[in-house]
Design a protein around this motif. Structure first.
Motif, mmCIF file in Angstrom:
data_model
loop_
_atom_site.group_PDB
_atom_site.id
_atom_site.type_symbol
_atom_site.label_atom_id
_atom_site.label_comp_id
_atom_site.label_asym_id
_atom_site.label_seq_id
_atom_site.Cartn_x
_atom_site.Cartn_y
_atom_site.Cartn_z
ATOM 1 N N VAL A 60 48.928 41.587 48.273
ATOM 2 C CA VAL A 60 50.091 41.065 46.976
ATOM 3 C C VAL A 60 51.359 41.388 47.526
ATOM 4 O O VAL A 60 52.283 40.745 47.297
ATOM 5 N N GLU A 61 51.596 42.471 48.213
ATOM 6 C CA GLU A 61 52.992 43.101 48.864
ATOM 7 C C GLU A 61 53.402 41.866 49.572
ATOM 8 O O GLU A 61 54.684 41.724 49.384
ATOM 9 N N GLU A 62 52.834 41.333 50.444
ATOM 10 C CA GLU A 62 52.967 40.221 51.289
ATOM 11 C C GLU A 62 53.507 39.201 50.570
ATOM 12 O O GLU A 62 54.747 38.321 50.985
ATOM 13 N N ALA A 63 52.761 38.615 49.605
ATOM 14 C CA ALA A 63 53.021 37.476 48.871
ATOM 15 C C ALA A 63 54.344 37.798 47.830
ATOM 16 O O ALA A 63 55.121 37.012 48.064
ATOM 17 N N ILE A 64 54.457 38.938 47.701
ATOM 18 C CA ILE A 64 55.612 39.395 46.759
ATOM 19 C C ILE A 64 57.096 39.366 47.643
ATOM 20 O O ILE A 64 57.848 38.567 47.206
#
Length: 71
Positions: A60-64
């Motif tokens: 999720v962090e990378e997508a954000i």
């Protein structure tokens, strides 16, 4: 897209993303937006803008980070 898509979607709730639209599934779908994105035993996150999607990520962090860059 994938088995853990609901759990990953909940992680996005911790971030303020007012212009983001989320769509996903825990199984293979035949909607144009989701076609050919499902991979068995993997959960992938796609960040798309203007009919173009980045390569999938698993965190999720990378997508954000991708979402914030494409704003």
């Amino acid at each position: 897209m994938g088995e853990n898509s609901v759990a990953l979607r909940k992680e996005f709730n911790d971030e303020f993303l007012p212009l983001a639209l989320f769509a996903g599934s825990q199984k293979d779908e035949y909607l144009t937006l989701m076609e050919s994105r499902y991979a068995e035993s993997q959960t992938r996150i796609y960040v798309c803008k203007n009919r173009t999607c980045n390569l999938p990520v698993n965190e999720v962090e990378e997508a954000i980070k991708q979402i914030k860059i494409t704003r």
